[in-house]
Design an enzyme around this catalytic site. Structure first.
Site, mmCIF file in Angstrom:
data_model
loop_
_atom_site.group_PDB
_atom_site.id
_atom_site.type_symbol
_atom_site.label_atom_id
_atom_site.label_comp_id
_atom_site.label_asym_id
_atom_site.label_seq_id
_atom_site.Cartn_x
_atom_site.Cartn_y
_atom_site.Cartn_z
ATOM 1 N N SER A 291 2.923 -2.134 4.626
ATOM 2 C CA SER A 291 3.961 -1.442 5.404
ATOM 3 C C SER A 291 3.719 0.073 5.420
ATOM 4 C CB SER A 291 5.357 -1.780 4.880
ATOM 5 O OG SER A 291 5.608 -1.153 3.649
ATOM 6 N N ARG B 214 -16.108 -4.576 -12.394
ATOM 7 C CA ARG B 214 -15.363 -3.571 -11.626
ATOM 8 C C ARG B 214 -16.344 -2.626 -10.922
ATOM 9 N NH1 ARG B 214 -9.975 -2.344 -11.983
ATOM 10 N NH2 ARG B 214 -9.651 -3.682 -13.762
ATOM 11 N N HIS C 270 3.164 6.343 -5.136
ATOM 12 C CA HIS C 270 3.672 5.634 -6.308
ATOM 13 C C HIS C 270 5.192 5.560 -6.182
ATOM 14 C CE1 HIS C 270 3.877 4.193 -10.380
ATOM 15 N NE2 HIS C 270 4.808 5.083 -10.631
ATOM 16 N N MET D 250 -3.954 -2.475 -5.166
ATOM 17 C CA MET D 250 -3.580 -2.868 -6.527
ATOM 18 C C MET D 250 -4.768 -3.045 -7.476
ATOM 19 S SD MET D 250 -0.371 -2.682 -6.327
ATOM 20 C CE MET D 250 0.272 -3.449 -7.808
ATOM 21 N N ARG D 251 -5.824 -2.245 -7.319
ATOM 22 C CA ARG D 251 -6.924 -2.260 -8.275
ATOM 23 C C ARG D 251 -6.996 -0.897 -8.932
ATOM 24 N NH1 ARG D 251 -8.516 -6.705 -10.008
ATOM 25 N NH2 ARG D 251 -10.591 -5.953 -10.541
ATOM 26 N N ILE D 252 -7.185 -0.902 -10.243
ATOM 27 C CA ILE D 252 -7.405 0.372 -10.923
ATOM 28 C C ILE D 252 -8.832 0.811 -10.631
ATOM 29 C CG2 ILE D 252 -7.676 1.421 -13.210
ATOM 30 C CD1 ILE D 252 -5.256 -0.235 -14.093
#
Ligand code: GRF
Length: 214
Positions: A13, A68, A112, A93-95
């Protein structure tokens, strides 16, 4: 033309809000365009929305990579194809590792759902309610190696009501995320906000625009 690349994981969104603003405000006239949306989840709704809008949609499933670093190497390759002026994390949503973040220092942004430096990490709405806060908000910041710790670009504030649940609070906040994120992306892309010595530098006039009090 300066390219903007948006990284998502889900419904997208915030991406849609940025797209809407870019069209309504004719960002192309300022030399800005959203070049691509990249998702680490192939099933992300936002990818579908990008395709419908005629924007390149790239799925890069992180589960297909052993580490990663291996995933990030592919991600960097996909991002660099567009030579972006700004990289927008919108529900991604991945560090990201320090190596990845440093490569794009000063041009990678995140939103955030809390008034940073309060409540970095997950579950921010519940934590704000449980802490007894009377206001809550969202923060757009430059991404640094510290999770949710980079220099703050813009913030929006909403009230917390006694009857609020994490769900109602998240729903009240979301339209304000959609208000500040496009403004912040545009301001960084146009060079109105710059990362200098770990701080987001801007004029008073720009700062007025990037702080939204409901
Ligand atoms: C937003 O609440 C954002 O603050 C957080 O993840 C959510 C993403 O929503 N980082 P969407 O995918 O943009 O709809």
């Amino acid at each position: 033309m300066k390219n903007i690349v948006v990284l998502i994981s889900g419904r997208g969104s915030n991406f849609e809000a940025i797209l809407r603003a870019s069209r309504e405000e004719n960002w192309e006239a300022d030399g800005l365009r959203i070049a691509a949306v990249i998702s680490n989840r192939p099933e992300a709704l936002g990818l579908e929305k990008a395709r419908e809008a005629g924007i390149e949609a790239v799925a890069l499933d992180h589960k297909a990579y052993p580490t990663r670093e291996a995933f990030e190497a592919k991600l960097a390759e996909a991002v660099d194809r567009y030579d972006p002026a700004v990289i927008v994390l919108a529900g991604f949503m991945r560090i990201l590792t320090e190596g990845f973040v440093n490569r794009y220092e000063g041009r990678i942004l995140n939103i955030h759902p809390a008034l940073l430096p309060l409540f970095p990490g997950l579950d921010t709405h519940r934590r704000a309610i449980e802490a007894g806060c009377r206001v809550h908000g969202s923060t757009v910041h430059f991404v640094s190696a510290v999770l949710d710790g980079g220099a703050i670009i813009g913030q929006s504030v909403v009230k917390i009501l006694p009857s609020d649940t994490p769900e109602t609070l998240a729903a009240r906040l979301l339209p304000f995320e959609h208000k500040i994120y496009p403004r912040c992306v545009r301001a960084v892309a146009l060079g109105e906000v710059r990362l200098e010595d770990g701080c987001a530098r801007m004029t008073d006039e720009v700062a007025e625009r990037l702080a939204v009090l409901s």
